[in-house]
Write an enzyme that holds these catalytic residues in place. Structure first.
Site, PDB file in Angstrom:
ATOM      1  CD  GLU A 123      -0.136  -5.286  10.773  1.00  0.00           C
ATOM      2  OE1 GLU A 123      -0.502  -4.125  10.570  1.00  0.00           O
ATOM      3  OE2 GLU A 123       0.942  -5.714  10.357  1.00  0.00           O
ATOM      4  CD  GLU A 172       1.946  -7.584   6.710  1.00  0.00           C
ATOM      5  OE1 GLU A 172       2.535  -6.541   7.069  1.00  0.00           O
ATOM      6  OE2 GLU A 172       0.730  -7.651   6.512  1.00  0.00           O
TER       7      GLU A 172
HETATM    8  O1  IFM Z   1       1.717  -2.214   4.428  1.00  0.00           O
HETATM    9  C1  IFM Z   1       1.518  -2.634   5.735  1.00  0.00           C
HETATM   10  C2  IFM Z   1       0.559  -3.804   5.765  1.00  0.00           C
HETATM   11  O2  IFM Z   1      -0.657  -3.494   5.180  1.00  0.00           O
HETATM   12  C3  IFM Z   1       0.291  -4.221   7.189  1.00  0.00           C
HETATM   13  N1  IFM Z   1       1.508  -4.432   7.916  1.00  0.00           N
HETATM   14  C4  IFM Z   1       2.535  -3.423   7.817  1.00  0.00           C
HETATM   15  C5  IFM Z   1       2.808  -3.078   6.370  1.00  0.00           C
HETATM   16  C6  IFM Z   1       3.900  -2.006   6.291  1.00  0.00           C
HETATM   17  O3  IFM Z   1       3.513  -0.860   6.950  1.00  0.00           O
END
Ligand code: IFM
Length: 457
Positions: free
Chosen positions: A169, A358
């Site tokens: 990200e 994710e």
């Molecule tokens: O916890 C974070 C992760 O580190 C990166 N993506 C989003 C998740 C939730 O906010």
């Protein structure tokens, strides 16, 4: 009669769970590790909502073997974790901390011994503080040193790790860390933000050939957090705002990665609003950034709804009282957005393959008197998003796998421990792990390579 619909995934579909080093490891100053920007940020009063730090977190640095057993008991086929840069290179570059490498080496061996495929993310936000002191991501040398880090790690692990993510990200690195000031290093500076976008992407592009060289046969990619942007009306103002939001959130990263350069509307906006020239771009940079990759990883939680009349419904606004279903982060629950996003990304940019690296939800449901954690809202969230992922596969999207965020509750950045995303409960006093109902559901879905979806009627 209501008939549940059976959803089945392709035979080689990868079922995993994800974490990140700073969020679970603890041991912030143990075994020769250097200080990271998140050590510094979280230990600065006022930065973290509950005043906590990642100093101990889930104590995974000590408990990794038990955690691997836990993963195995949940049938995980893959585990996505990140490498703490200052654990490997305490001074950011130069002298290697062998103890740091040993930690990840044994983790990888432990995963493979349990039949779990390691997916390694190199950068999940814990930059060595010494590099921040030299200018951090806004400074071009940080991109060069990232390549050294990638080289050191992949030389050691590249014989066994075959799935590499350069960055997690970069939008968050750039915008949350340098524009909104809510993540380390905590700036509110448009020029630093734009330069950080460029240098994170550049470091990705430069690292790709190094990873391929050190890890023959490896699959290399990057993880973004793109979001579907929709407008509530078709008014010109809403549509224009939605297009710009899409540019800042999505195209600013996707266009250069897929060889289109920076989107001109975003460059114009940033320079007219903030007086930022993209003069950090040097000859050859855009070709480097567009290095071909094997997959695009996407982290998806929600969508952005634009409503210029009533205020932008940005998911990062804290409380929005509009009656929509939201997780405890305040993020709207809207699973069809995953289908829309996957189709848009694939049919527009044609990545070789995609992973959902994710997806998950923050709900604080805890153990009852009998020790059971009924987190049916999370279970439903995961199930409904997986169903949309399957729809995307049917539409022709080469989606290769899904990683739930997160394996266990952990340090949720500026929210500290107040937000829980885990499918496994962590008692931070005792470090006991308790699989929630969602973990058992996920374990069974993996065993069956699918699940039953209740008839919605
Ligand atoms: O916890 C974070 C992760 O580190 C990166 N993506 C989003 C998740 C939730 O906010």
């Amino acid at each position: 009669m209501k008939v549940p619909k059976q959803i089945t995934f392709p035979q080689d579909f990868i079922w995993g769970a994800a974490t990140a080093a700073y969020q679970i490891e603890g041991a912030w100053d143990v075994g020769g590790k250097g200080e990271s920007i998140w050590d510094r940020f979280s230990q600065t009063p006022g930065k973290i909502a509950d005043g906590s730090t990642g100093n101990v977190a889930c104590d995974h640095h000590q408990r990794w073997e038990d955690d691997l057993d836990l993963m195995q008991s949940l049938n995980l086929g893959a585990y996505r974790f990140s490498i703490s840069w200052p654990r490997i290179l305490p001074a950011g570059r130069g002298a290697v901390n062998e103890a740091g490498l040993d930690f990840y080496d044994q983790l990888v061996d432990g995963l493979l011994a349990r039949g779990i495929r390691p997916f390694v993310t190199l950068y999940h936000w814990d930059l060595p503080q010494v590099l921040e002191d030299e200018g951090g991501w806004p400074a071009r040398p940080t991109a060069e040193v990232f390549v050294e880090f990638a080289d050191v790690v992949s030389r050691r692990l590249g014989d066994r790790v075959k799935d590499w993510v350069t960055h997690n990200e970069p939008w968050c690195t750039a915008f949350l860390g340098h524009m909104f000031g809510v993540h380390a290093p905590g700036y509110q500076d448009a020029a630093k933000t734009a330069a950080s976008v460029h240098h994170t992407l550049l470091s990705h592009g430069w690292a790709v050939p190094v990873l391929r060289q050190n890890s023959p046969g490896a699959r290399v990619g990057i993880v973004l957090n793109p979001m579907e942007v929709v407008s509530t009306t078709q008014s010109e103002a809403d549509l224009r705002a939605a297009a710009l939001q899409d540019g800042l959130t999505n195209r600013l990263f996707l266009d250069p990665l897929y060889g289109r350069g920076y989107p001109s509307d975003v460059v114009e906006y940033v320079s007219s609003q903030n007086g930022v020239a993209f003069d950090f771009v040097e000859p050859g940079d855009m070709d480097a950034i567009a290095a071909p990759t094997d997959f695009l990883g996407i982290n998806m939680y929600t969508r952005i709804v634009i409503d210029t009349k009533n205020g932008a419904r940005d998911p990062f606004q804290s409380v929005i009282d509009d009656g929509k279903e939201r997780t405890e982060m305040g993020w709207e629950v809207y699973p069809p957005s995953l289908y829309n996003l996957l189709c848009r990304l694939y049919f527009d940019y044609k990545p070789a393959s995609l992973f959902i690296t994710e997806n998950g939800a923050s709900y604080s449901d805890g153990p009852d008197a009998a020790g059971r954690v009924d987190d049916s809202r999370r279970q439903t969230y995961i199930r409904d998003h997986l169903a949309q992922a399957r729809r995307a596969i049917d539409a022709g999207v080469p989606l290769a796998g899904y990683f739930v965020w997160s394996l266990m509750d952990n340090f949720e950045w500026s929210h500290g421990y107040s937000q829980r995303f885990g499918i496994v409960w962590v008692d931070y006093e005792t470090q006991q792990r308790i699989p929630k109902d969602s973990a058992f559901w996920y374990r069974d879905a993996i065993a069956n390579n699918g699940f039953a979806l209740p008839d919605p009627s």
